[in-house]
Write a protein that holds these residues in place. Structure first.
Motif, short mmCIF file in Angstrom:
data_model
loop_
_atom_site.label_atom_id
_atom_site.label_comp_id
_atom_site.label_asym_id
_atom_site.label_seq_id
_atom_site.Cartn_x
_atom_site.Cartn_y
_atom_site.Cartn_z
N THR A 177 6.92 -36.86 11.96
CA THR A 177 5.78 -35.97 12.59
C THR A 177 5.60 -36.07 13.31
O THR A 177 4.83 -35.51 14.21
N PHE A 178 5.98 -37.33 14.11
CA PHE A 178 5.34 -37.96 15.43
C PHE A 178 6.45 -38.99 16.03
O PHE A 178 7.23 -39.59 15.52
N GLU A 179 6.73 -38.09 16.85
CA GLU A 179 8.16 -38.59 17.81
C GLU A 179 7.31 -39.03 19.80
O GLU A 179 7.32 -38.31 20.07
N ARG A 180 7.48 -39.99 19.87
CA ARG A 180 7.03 -40.67 21.13
C ARG A 180 7.53 -42.08 21.94
O ARG A 180 8.45 -42.93 20.59
N VAL A 181 7.89 -42.03 22.54
CA VAL A 181 8.57 -43.40 23.03
C VAL A 181 8.18 -44.45 23.60
O VAL A 181 6.80 -44.06 24.92
N SER A 183 8.18 -48.57 25.23
CA SER A 183 8.70 -49.54 26.10
C SER A 183 10.16 -49.41 25.40
O SER A 183 11.17 -49.92 25.58
N GLY A 184 10.58 -48.14 26.28
CA GLY A 184 11.51 -47.52 26.26
C GLY A 184 12.57 -46.67 25.12
O GLY A 184 13.83 -46.88 25.31
N LYS A 185 12.06 -46.88 24.22
CA LYS A 185 12.72 -46.56 22.51
C LYS A 185 12.24 -45.64 21.99
O LYS A 185 10.27 -45.92 22.09
N LEU A 186 12.68 -44.74 21.28
CA LEU A 186 11.98 -43.53 20.46
C LEU A 186 11.38 -44.09 19.08
O LEU A 186 11.52 -44.83 18.00
N SER A 187 9.93 -43.79 18.94
CA SER A 187 9.36 -44.18 18.40
C SER A 187 9.27 -42.92 16.86
O SER A 187 8.49 -42.31 17.15
N ARG A 188 9.24 -43.10 15.97
CA ARG A 188 9.03 -41.94 15.12
C ARG A 188 8.82 -41.96 13.58
O ARG A 188 8.92 -42.90 12.94
N PHE A 189 8.19 -41.98 13.28
CA PHE A 189 7.28 -41.62 11.95
C PHE A 189 7.05 -40.17 10.97
O PHE A 189 6.84 -39.63 11.98
N ARG A 190 6.80 -40.16 10.10
CA ARG A 190 6.34 -39.72 9.16
C ARG A 190 5.22 -39.95 8.61
O ARG A 190 4.83 -40.84 7.80
#
Length: 446
Positions: A177-181, A183-190
């Motif tokens: 439900t949340f995605e953001r880059v 430090s150059g990596k994709l962070s994804r969280f429910r």
């Protein structure tokens, strides 16, 4: 009734975001909006959303409801949690700490205490938890994220277990439900969750809508949770009337409107003979459970009480409708308490839990309860044939009489009973009752 929960990331100060949000709410016919971080806290006036009225809160947590509905009761026990009463359902909207695992663990422990204080009332706990419930729910690049600590996951599990709530969006493959880059990596969280009382899971549909953050008309960077809840909210007084009722009566104009009165006693049958359910109790259950004393809880006019007495049992009856003439007994400690076609005429799960809890108070520790209800198939057919209007999780069988019906299967009876401190009676014989539903329950030893 459709409820939306979404973190708006303080964007309602922008006219474009408000317009897109209002269009999305209209498109989905949302009736209640729960918003985390809706606007900047320094903005003292909540932004107006077309078609909705502000019901309470601030820039951290806020509630809007459709303008055709009465505003619910809203309070803020803590800056990070908001309590909303939607008829019989209590909603705890949360926005947990976004920075430290220790703070989130402490908040979850406090949230568990708040849930316990509701004493079994149906619950929805939703919002931005800022954590991944399972390792696979939080990813940093191709690896599980270390953002969520084990302490907060443990507290979340304790909360879910103690409050008997389920994580409604916990699919095998996470819907982030949340995605953001970072430090150059994709962070994804429910991290946007909806924890719901387990007995409501069958009657509630929950979906995560990612379009609010990915579509051209996006208005936030979190997915929205959409919950189709079995709740019928009270309508607001129309604004375009020439005069109000209070103008004629002299009553306080701010007083709440009179609500439609439920009259479950009007569903009681005038029996000349005992019910098949009571006959099954005496023929198949009483001897095997060693029953000598029985209370018929919600006995109506008392035909089943007479049957139990004729069968040699020491029997009493109780019905809260005084005109039936069965006052509350002065004693407790019955071997068996029966509840025949009571739960299905009570208009919401909270009243059913309270009825079961009251019935259980009359049983001795180690005693039993038999609960019989009309089946979902029977009520669905009757509603279709009779054109019954939907109400909460069932139907008005007669709006003029104030009578309600809902079919309740054994699984739901058991789930409600757990909230009343009861457990399934393992090994107890099942009753031959075709066409209706029932459960045999145990009151645990103290």
């Amino acid at each position: 009734m459709l409820l939306a929960s979404v973190n708006l990331n303080k964007r309602l100060g922008a006219a474009g975001a408000r317009s897109n949000l209002a269009a999305w709410l209209r498109e989905h016919r949302v009736k209640v909006l729960l918003a985390q971080e809706p606007f900047k806290p320094v903005d003292r006036t909540p932004p107006a959303i077309g078609g909705f009225v502000f019901a309470g809160g601030d820039g951290g947590l806020a509630v809007w409801v459709s303008e055709d509905l009465l505003r619910p009761q809203v309070s803020s026990p803590r800056p990070w949690v908001q309590r909303v009463e939607l008829e019989w359902l209590v909603v705890l909207q949360v926005h947990l700490d976004a920075y430290t695992s220790t703070n989130r663990a402490a908040q979850l422990a406090e949230l568990r205490e708040m849930a316990a204080a509701e004493q079994g009332r149906p619950l929805l706990i939703c919002g931005d938890f800022n954590l991944a419930p399972r390792p696979e729910d939080g990813m940093f690049g191709d690896d599980p994220s270390t953002f969520t600590g084990e302490a907060e996951r443990t507290e979340l599990r304790h909360l879910m277990q103690d409050a008997s709530v389920v994580d409604t969006t916990a699919d095998e493959v996470p819907a982030f439900t949340f995605e953001r880059v970072f430090s150059g990596k994709l962070s994804r969280f429910r991290c946007d969750l909806a924890l719901l009382s387990d007995h409501l899971a069958v009657t509630t549909t929950v979906t995560a809508d990612a379009s609010v953050r990915t579509a051209p008309s996006a208005f936030t960077d979190h997915s929205a949770l959409l919950l189709e809840l079995p709740v019928t909210l009270e309508a607001a007084e129309p604004d375009d009337v020439l005069f109000a009722l209070s103008d004629l009566t002299g009553e306080d104009a701010a007083a709440p409107r009179a609500r439609k009165e439920y009259q479950p006693h009007k569903t009681a049958m005038s029996r000349q003979a005992p019910s098949p359910a009571s006959r099954a109790v005496t023929e198949y259950l009483a001897a095997s459970l060693g029953v000598r004393t029985v209370l018929d809880h919600g006995c109506g006019r008392g035909a089943d009480v007479a049957h139990y007495r004729a069968a040699g049992l020491e029997a009493e009856g109780f019905d809260p409708y005084a005109a039936f003439g069965w006052p509350r007994p002065d004693r407790a400690g019955f071997d068996l308490v029966t509840s025949m076609f009571v739960l299905n005429v009570l208009p919401d799960p909270w009243q059913r839990i309270q009825a079961l809890r009251d019935a259980a108070s009359f049983a001795r520790p180690g005693g039993h309860l038999v609960v019989v209800t009309r089946s979902p198939d029977e009520i669905a057919k009757a509603a279709a044939d009779g054109g019954w209007p939907a109400h909460h999780d069932g139907f008005w069988s007669s709006e003029s009489k104030g009578t309600f019906q809902r079919g309740i299967d054994p699984h739901e009876i058991t789930a409600l009973a757990r909230q009343a401190g009861l457990a399934p009676a393992v090994g107890a014989p099942m009753l031959p009752l075709p066409g209706v539903c029932h459960a045999v329950l145990l009151k645990p030893e103290a």
